[in-house]
Write a protein that holds these residues in place. Sequence first.
Motif, PDB file in Angstrom:
ATOM      1  N   LYS A 172       0.836  -1.209   0.000  1.00 17.31           N
ATOM      2  CA  LYS A 172       0.000   0.000   0.000  1.00 17.31           C
ATOM      3  C   LYS A 172       0.869   1.255   0.000  1.00 17.31           C
ATOM      4  N   LEU A 173       1.910   1.264   0.836  1.00 22.66           N
ATOM      5  CA  LEU A 173       2.805   2.414   0.872  1.00 22.66           C
ATOM      6  C   LEU A 173       3.502   2.599  -0.474  1.00 22.66           C
ATOM      7  N   SER A 174       3.940   1.498  -1.088  1.00 21.04           N
ATOM      8  CA  SER A 174       4.607   1.585  -2.387  1.00 21.04           C
ATOM      9  C   SER A 174       3.663   2.141  -3.447  1.00 21.04           C
ATOM     10  N   ARG A 175       2.400   1.708  -3.429  1.00 20.98           N
ATOM     11  CA  ARG A 175       1.428   2.239  -4.398  1.00 20.98           C
ATOM     12  C   ARG A 175       1.176   3.724  -4.160  1.00 20.98           C
ATOM     13  N   ASP A 176       1.098   4.120  -2.905  1.00 26.74           N
ATOM     14  CA  ASP A 176       0.898   5.541  -2.605  1.00 26.74           C
ATOM     15  C   ASP A 176       2.075   6.374  -3.107  1.00 26.74           C
ATOM     16  N   ILE A 177       3.288   5.863  -2.913  1.00 30.29           N
ATOM     17  CA  ILE A 177       4.473   6.586  -3.389  1.00 30.29           C
ATOM     18  C   ILE A 177       4.485   6.634  -4.911  1.00 30.29           C
ATOM     19  N   THR A 178       4.090   5.523  -5.563  1.00 29.14           N
ATOM     20  CA  THR A 178       4.024   5.504  -7.029  1.00 29.14           C
ATOM     21  C   THR A 178       3.021   6.533  -7.537  1.00 29.14           C
ATOM     22  N   SER A 179       1.869   6.611  -6.885  1.00 23.36           N
ATOM     23  CA  SER A 179       0.863   7.605  -7.276  1.00 23.36           C
ATOM     24  C   SER A 179       1.407   9.018  -7.114  1.00 23.36           C
ATOM     25  N   THR A 180       2.129   9.252  -6.023  1.00 15.91           N
ATOM     26  CA  THR A 180       2.731  10.573  -5.805  1.00 15.91           C
ATOM     27  C   THR A 180       3.787  10.867  -6.861  1.00 15.91           C
ATOM     28  N   GLU A 181       4.585   9.848  -7.218  1.00 21.49           N
ATOM     29  CA  GLU A 181       5.616  10.033  -8.246  1.00 21.49           C
ATOM     30  C   GLU A 181       4.998  10.428  -9.582  1.00 21.49           C
ATOM     31  N   LYS A 182       3.927   9.741  -9.983  1.00 24.86           N
ATOM     32  CA  LYS A 182       3.281  10.059 -11.256  1.00 24.86           C
ATOM     33  C   LYS A 182       2.710  11.473 -11.242  1.00 24.86           C
ATOM     34  N   ARG A 183       2.078  11.829 -10.147  1.00 25.16           N
ATOM     35  CA  ARG A 183       1.474  13.160 -10.065  1.00 25.16           C
ATOM     36  C   ARG A 183       2.534  14.253 -10.114  1.00 25.16           C
ATOM     37  N   ILE A 184       3.635  14.057  -9.394  1.00 24.05           N
ATOM     38  CA  ILE A 184       4.700  15.064  -9.393  1.00 24.05           C
ATOM     39  C   ILE A 184       5.381  15.119 -10.759  1.00 24.05           C
ATOM     40  N   ALA A 185       5.546  13.942 -11.412  1.00 18.34           N
ATOM     41  CA  ALA A 185       6.160  13.920 -12.742  1.00 18.34           C
ATOM     42  C   ALA A 185       5.320  14.690 -13.758  1.00 18.34           C
ATOM     43  N   GLU A 186       4.004  14.706 -13.565  1.00 20.84           N
ATOM     44  CA  GLU A 186       3.118  15.454 -14.460  1.00 20.84           C
ATOM     45  C   GLU A 186       3.001  16.923 -14.069  1.00 20.84           C
ATOM     46  N   GLY A 187       3.731  17.328 -13.045  1.00 17.70           N
ATOM     47  CA  GLY A 187       3.742  18.733 -12.643  1.00 17.70           C
ATOM     48  C   GLY A 187       2.617  19.137 -11.718  1.00 17.70           C
ATOM     49  N   GLU A 188       1.844  18.164 -11.230  1.00 17.53           N
ATOM     50  CA  GLU A 188       0.747  18.480 -10.305  1.00 17.53           C
ATOM     51  C   GLU A 188       1.275  18.441  -8.872  1.00 17.53           C
ATOM     52  N   ILE A 189       1.870  19.538  -8.475  1.00 12.59           N
ATOM     53  CA  ILE A 189       2.497  19.618  -7.155  1.00 12.59           C
ATOM     54  C   ILE A 189       1.637  20.484  -6.248  1.00 12.59           C
ATOM     55  N   ARG A 190       1.368  19.967  -5.054  1.00 14.17           N
ATOM     56  CA  ARG A 190       0.532  20.679  -4.088  1.00 14.17           C
ATOM     57  C   ARG A 190       1.425  21.366  -3.062  1.00 14.17           C
ATOM     58  N   LEU A 191       1.529  22.682  -3.224  1.00 14.58           N
ATOM     59  CA  LEU A 191       2.386  23.442  -2.316  1.00 14.58           C
ATOM     60  C   LEU A 191       1.586  24.223  -1.285  1.00 14.58           C
ATOM     61  N   GLU A 192       0.246  24.245  -1.451  1.00 14.89           N
ATOM     62  CA  GLU A 192      -0.569  24.960  -0.478  1.00 14.89           C
ATOM     63  C   GLU A 192      -0.441  24.290   0.883  1.00 14.89           C
ATOM     64  N   ASP A 193      -0.066  25.093   1.868  1.00 12.57           N
ATOM     65  CA  ASP A 193       0.088  24.593   3.239  1.00 12.57           C
ATOM     66  C   ASP A 193       1.079  23.426   3.287  1.00 12.57           C
ATOM     67  N   ASN A 194       2.103  23.461   2.398  1.00 10.15           N
ATOM     68  CA  ASN A 194       3.138  22.413   2.345  1.00 10.15           C
ATOM     69  C   ASN A 194       2.522  21.025   2.180  1.00 10.15           C
ATOM     70  N   GLY A 195       1.498  20.922   1.322  1.00  7.64           N
ATOM     71  CA  GLY A 195       0.750  19.673   1.181  1.00  7.64           C
ATOM     72  C   GLY A 195       1.612  18.479   0.826  1.00  7.64           C
ATOM     73  N   ASP A 196       2.424  18.595  -0.242  1.00 10.66           N
ATOM     74  CA  ASP A 196       3.226  17.449  -0.677  1.00 10.66           C
ATOM     75  C   ASP A 196       4.376  17.163   0.275  1.00 10.66           C
ATOM     76  N   TYR A 197       4.935  18.192   0.896  1.00  9.62           N
ATOM     77  CA  TYR A 197       5.987  17.943   1.884  1.00  9.62           C
ATOM     78  C   TYR A 197       5.433  17.149   3.074  1.00  9.62           C
ATOM     79  N   LYS A 198       4.235  17.500   3.507  1.00 11.39           N
ATOM     80  CA  LYS A 198       3.611  16.749   4.603  1.00 11.39           C
ATOM     81  C   LYS A 198       3.310  15.316   4.171  1.00 11.39           C
ATOM     82  N   LEU A 199       2.869  15.148   2.914  1.00  9.90           N
ATOM     83  CA  LEU A 199       2.579  13.805   2.410  1.00  9.90           C
ATOM     84  C   LEU A 199       3.844  12.955   2.392  1.00  9.90           C
ATOM     85  N   LEU A 200       4.953  13.509   1.896  1.00  8.01           N
ATOM     86  CA  LEU A 200       6.208  12.756   1.866  1.00  8.01           C
ATOM     87  C   LEU A 200       6.703  12.459   3.277  1.00  8.01           C
TER      88      LEU A 200
END
Length: 434
Positions: free
Chosen positions: A191-219
């Motif tokens: 499950k963790l690996s799939r979540d990281i893969t989903s995050t990798e794909k989203r970030i690779a497509e440029g969909e980065i969530r910086l509001e309230d440090n969203g992606d930093y908190k996710l990582l």
Amino acid sequence: MELQKFEISDSKLEHNNWRFPATIKTRPLRELEEDDFLVNHKIDRSYDDSTVRFKLLVGSAIKANLEDSTNLPLKPEVAKSVKQQGWVSDEYEHLWRRDGGGSACITLHGILSFLLQTPRDGRSFCSLSLVNRERTHIGGLYVADDTYSLDRMLANQPYHNRHPKVPRDFGILPLMILVHHVDETLSQVQKLSRDITSTEKRIAEGEIRLEDNGDYKLLNRHNLEHIRLQRRSNFEIELAANLLRYIEEYHRMWTVLWEGGTSYIEDMREKIEQQIRYSQQVQRDLEMLPRRIKNQSKAISNFIIQRDNKLNIQLAESNKRIAEESRRDNLLNLEMAAATAQIAEETRLDSAAMKTIAILTLTFLPGTAVAVSTPSSIMRHATHPLEQSFFSMTMFQWPFRTQNSIASPYVWVFFAVTIPLTIFVYAAWVWWFK
């Protein structure tokens, strides 16, 4: 914590085709004065053909205060009794105080014990102290939540230690805990690996969530989950290694009685080694996750740096345009200043001219006014003097000595009036513009 008691004999297992019941039932532990569960382990051969009895004191980890790691979740009299029976050792009390969990196989004075406890991390939990106290009974303490309930671990499980001469053991319980823990850890790692893969794909497509440090908190959550699963994986590898030692020690203790029939030992060893292989695969998956999480963190940092660089370039271009506009404004201001200076100079010249005119007016106006008001016969030759008076008043008469006189002898009156009047007008003008 309310305690339950579980008891089963090998004869019941044999009557059930060497399987545990489909439903594992426990009964409440009564007061020690009324219940001999913790002290009476003898088998009445007159009606019971059992060779060994398996006895567990069962507690619910949900109702136990797991945050209090200094004391066992037992009443003082119960804790004293299980210590006297040897079901709980000092090593187990030390293990209970450890939040990181662990396991151990201990042989002391011919008594084989096995201890285990999963890490305290807010997820599933179980703790076991299992002691082969005598040839006729095995006892212990088992504290677990619903994930590792006794029913889920043993219900309908086959019992393979059927050797007629060797004393039975209860190694199936820690083995099933190991199997269940490996499956649980594998599922959570996937499950963790799939979540990281989903995050990798989203970030690779440029969909980065910086509001309230969203992606930093996710990582950060991914990283904390990885640390938790790494601890779980280390625990199960250690548990498998100690289970192998337990089986080897159990085999060594009763070598004389086995007489070559070691299929149970070989079967247990094979199952444990299988779980070790599964755990090692999970370990390899876990080893890759920190690098992937770190790469995503770097990707987000690079994106932020690129965005900031673009903003800085845009800001520099804006500053350049502002500077150019400011330069043009300065040129216009210089031109306006030159025009203003020219206007000021012309105004100064006009002011000087006006001042000259004003001075001339102040100089001649009083005399002119007096001259107009003085009888005209003073200023001109007349045969018949006009009947006009000074300041249009009949205050003075101007007799002439002869008819041909050009000026009256009283012409000094004109100057006597004009000069003071002019001085007065000048003084009033100066006072007015102070």
